[in-house]
Design a protein around this motif. Structure first.
Motif, PDB file in Angstrom:
ATOM      1  N   ASN A  10     -10.646  -2.910  18.550  1.00 58.53           N
ATOM      2  CA  ASN A  10     -10.983  -4.196  19.153  1.00 58.53           C
ATOM      3  C   ASN A  10      -9.768  -4.952  19.666  1.00 58.53           C
ATOM      4  N   ASN A  11      -8.748  -4.221  20.071  1.00 60.99           N
ATOM      5  CA  ASN A  11      -7.523  -4.816  20.596  1.00 60.99           C
ATOM      6  C   ASN A  11      -6.848  -5.779  19.617  1.00 60.99           C
ATOM      7  N   ARG A  12      -7.201  -5.712  18.345  1.00 60.01           N
ATOM      8  CA  ARG A  12      -6.656  -6.658  17.379  1.00 60.01           C
ATOM      9  C   ARG A  12      -5.386  -6.162  16.722  1.00 60.01           C
ATOM     10  N   TYR A  13      -5.183  -4.864  16.690  1.00 63.20           N
ATOM     11  CA  TYR A  13      -4.064  -4.327  15.934  1.00 63.20           C
ATOM     12  C   TYR A  13      -3.159  -3.468  16.801  1.00 63.20           C
ATOM     13  N   LYS A  14      -1.886  -3.622  16.561  1.00 66.01           N
ATOM     14  CA  LYS A  14      -0.907  -2.735  17.158  1.00 66.01           C
ATOM     15  C   LYS A  14      -0.691  -1.618  16.144  1.00 66.01           C
ATOM     16  N   ILE A  15      -0.693  -0.390  16.611  1.00 69.17           N
ATOM     17  CA  ILE A  15      -0.532   0.742  15.704  1.00 69.17           C
ATOM     18  C   ILE A  15       0.774   1.457  16.010  1.00 69.17           C
ATOM     19  N   GLU A  16       1.530   1.689  14.977  1.00 68.56           N
ATOM     20  CA  GLU A  16       2.790   2.415  15.087  1.00 68.56           C
ATOM     21  C   GLU A  16       2.591   3.753  14.381  1.00 68.56           C
ATOM     22  N   VAL A  17       2.710   4.826  15.125  1.00 67.99           N
ATOM     23  CA  VAL A  17       2.492   6.157  14.559  1.00 67.99           C
ATOM     24  C   VAL A  17       3.835   6.859  14.431  1.00 67.99           C
ATOM     25  N   THR A  18       4.114   7.341  13.240  1.00 64.58           N
ATOM     26  CA  THR A  18       5.325   8.118  13.001  1.00 64.58           C
ATOM     27  C   THR A  18       4.890   9.491  12.512  1.00 64.58           C
ATOM     28  N   ARG A  19       5.294  10.511  13.241  1.00 64.11           N
ATOM     29  CA  ARG A  19       4.952  11.876  12.829  1.00 64.11           C
ATOM     30  C   ARG A  19       6.072  12.407  11.952  1.00 64.11           C
ATOM     31  N   LYS A  20       5.649  12.996  10.815  1.00 64.16           N
ATOM     32  CA  LYS A  20       6.612  13.472   9.821  1.00 64.16           C
ATOM     33  C   LYS A  20       6.183  14.835   9.299  1.00 64.16           C
ATOM     34  N   ARG A  21       7.056  15.423   8.542  1.00 64.44           N
ATOM     35  CA  ARG A  21       6.734  16.691   7.886  1.00 64.44           C
ATOM     36  C   ARG A  21       6.027  16.383   6.564  1.00 64.44           C
ATOM     37  N   ILE A  22       4.749  16.028   6.675  1.00 59.55           N
ATOM     38  CA  ILE A  22       3.918  15.690   5.519  1.00 59.55           C
ATOM     39  C   ILE A  22       2.567  16.375   5.678  1.00 59.55           C
ATOM     40  N   LYS A  23       1.774  16.387   4.610  1.00 59.72           N
ATOM     41  CA  LYS A  23       0.463  17.041   4.650  1.00 59.72           C
ATOM     42  C   LYS A  23      -0.670  16.069   4.937  1.00 59.72           C
ATOM     43  N   ASN A  24      -0.550  14.835   4.461  1.00 62.27           N
ATOM     44  CA  ASN A  24      -1.625  13.855   4.598  1.00 62.27           C
ATOM     45  C   ASN A  24      -1.174  12.667   5.436  1.00 62.27           C
ATOM     46  N   MET A  25      -2.152  11.886   5.886  1.00 64.97           N
ATOM     47  CA  MET A  25      -1.844  10.663   6.620  1.00 64.97           C
ATOM     48  C   MET A  25      -1.769   9.486   5.654  1.00 64.97           C
ATOM     49  N   LEU A  27      -1.369   5.043   5.601  1.00 64.87           N
ATOM     50  CA  LEU A  27      -1.529   3.836   6.391  1.00 64.87           C
ATOM     51  C   LEU A  27      -1.041   2.643   5.590  1.00 64.87           C
ATOM     52  N   ARG A  28      -0.324   1.760   6.260  1.00 61.97           N
ATOM     53  CA  ARG A  28       0.051   0.494   5.631  1.00 61.97           C
ATOM     54  C   ARG A  28       0.048  -0.587   6.694  1.00 61.97           C
ATOM     55  N   VAL A  29      -0.088  -1.831   6.246  1.00 61.93           N
ATOM     56  CA  VAL A  29      -0.049  -2.970   7.157  1.00 61.93           C
ATOM     57  C   VAL A  29       1.281  -3.668   6.921  1.00 61.93           C
ATOM     58  N   LYS A  30       2.063  -3.820   7.980  1.00 68.99           N
ATOM     59  CA  LYS A  30       3.358  -4.496   7.850  1.00 68.99           C
ATOM     60  C   LYS A  30       3.122  -5.988   7.687  1.00 68.99           C
ATOM     61  N   ASP A  33       4.368  -8.572  10.819  1.00 69.79           N
ATOM     62  CA  ASP A  33       3.617  -8.873  12.036  1.00 69.79           C
ATOM     63  C   ASP A  33       2.204  -8.295  12.063  1.00 69.79           C
ATOM     64  N   GLY A  34       1.751  -7.670  10.988  1.00 66.44           N
ATOM     65  CA  GLY A  34       0.406  -7.120  10.932  1.00 66.44           C
ATOM     66  C   GLY A  34       0.225  -5.788  11.631  1.00 66.44           C
ATOM     67  N   THR A  35       1.335  -5.186  12.071  1.00 62.98           N
ATOM     68  CA  THR A  35       1.250  -3.873  12.707  1.00 62.98           C
ATOM     69  C   THR A  35       0.749  -2.839  11.705  1.00 62.98           C
ATOM     70  N   LEU A  36      -0.133  -1.957  12.182  1.00 57.22           N
ATOM     71  CA  LEU A  36      -0.594  -0.851  11.341  1.00 57.22           C
ATOM     72  C   LEU A  36       0.402   0.288  11.498  1.00 57.22           C
ATOM     73  N   SER A  37       0.988   0.694  10.404  1.00 51.93           N
ATOM     74  CA  SER A  37       1.963   1.777  10.419  1.00 51.93           C
ATOM     75  C   SER A  37       1.310   3.029   9.840  1.00 51.93           C
ATOM     76  N   VAL A  38       1.190   4.054  10.680  1.00 51.85           N
ATOM     77  CA  VAL A  38       0.561   5.307  10.269  1.00 51.85           C
ATOM     78  C   VAL A  38       1.612   6.405  10.228  1.00 51.85           C
ATOM     79  N   SER A  39       1.704   7.066   9.098  1.00 50.33           N
ATOM     80  CA  SER A  39       2.528   8.271   8.990  1.00 50.33           C
ATOM     81  C   SER A  39       1.568   9.450   9.054  1.00 50.33           C
ATOM     82  N   ALA A  40       1.830  10.366   9.990  1.00 49.42           N
ATOM     83  CA  ALA A  40       0.911  11.486  10.199  1.00 49.42           C
ATOM     84  C   ALA A  40       1.689  12.792  10.294  1.00 49.42           C
ATOM     85  N   PRO A  41       1.045  13.904   9.903  1.00 50.72           N
ATOM     86  CA  PRO A  41       1.692  15.200  10.053  1.00 50.72           C
ATOM     87  C   PRO A  41       1.955  15.513  11.526  1.00 50.72           C
TER      88      PRO A  41
END
Length: 194
Positions: A10-25, A27-30, A33-41
């Motif tokens: 709904n255009n409400r959240y900015k999402i920051e995606v960081t790809r890493k050498r991990i198995k699972n995703m 999620l945290r809210v900063k 500024d309320g940015t959604l920070s996603v760590s993903a494989p």
């Protein structure tokens, strides 16, 4: 790092995606500024990441709401003049010392002193090894019986370090009605305080 706006939220959240050498995703809210920070494989597609974030929408709403309330409370918190805070500390120190002097002989314990601090999440704490206690400055604004509850609670840790059944049994033994006092204390928030 991959920084994107997601229309699916709904255009409400900015999402920051960081790809890493991990198995699972993850999620945290900063809180800045309320940015959604996603760590993903590395191999995770944008579609899978979007679905993951959308599946966490209830958690995101609750978390951002809590952060907003905490920020508002902090903004509403009046700034005390240094001399006023000093007076409040002195009066609270006298009150707590009277309570400690009252309860130590009753409970058969001896503390090694206490410090008054500005604490965000606790009313008090007790180092069971050193027997030193810390108390929240905001206790100056709660009813005296609630401050007494916190003193007895921390002194009880000198008899039982953890919050197990024995601890709560001892609390009720020394301070009958402690459950009700605990609920009363839980009803206070920063906006009611200093």
């Amino acid at each position: 790092m991959d920084l994107r706006e997601r229309r699916s939220m709904n255009n409400r959240y900015k999402i920051e995606v960081t790809r890493k050498r991990i198995k699972n995703m993850y999620l945290r809210v900063k809180d800045t500024d309320g940015t959604l920070s996603v760590s993903a494989p590395y191999g995770m597609s944008d579609t899978e990441i979007r679905k993951f974030v959308e599946s966490k929408s209830d958690w995101i709403e609750q978390t951002t709401q809590k952060m907003l309330i905490a920020r508002q409370l902090k903004e509403q918190e009046p700034v005390l003049a240094p001399f006023m805070e000093r007076e409040i500390r002195l009066e609270l120190k006298r009150q707590l010392q009277r309570l400690i002097d009252k309860w130590e002989p009753v409970m058969g314990v001896k503390s090694a002193g206490f410090t008054i601090k500005k604490m965000k999440t606790r009313w008090g704490s007790c180092n069971v090894k050193s027997h030193h206690m810390n108390f929240n400055l905001l206790l100056a604004k709660v009813p005296p019986e609630c401050a007494e509850y916190v003193v007895v609670h921390e002194l009880t840790h000198l008899l039982e370090p953890s919050h197990n059944a024995r601890f709560w049994s001892l609390m009720e033994y020394y301070l009958p009605g402690s459950k009700e006092l605990r609920k009363q204390l839980a009803g206070f928030s920063a906006k009611d305080m200093i």
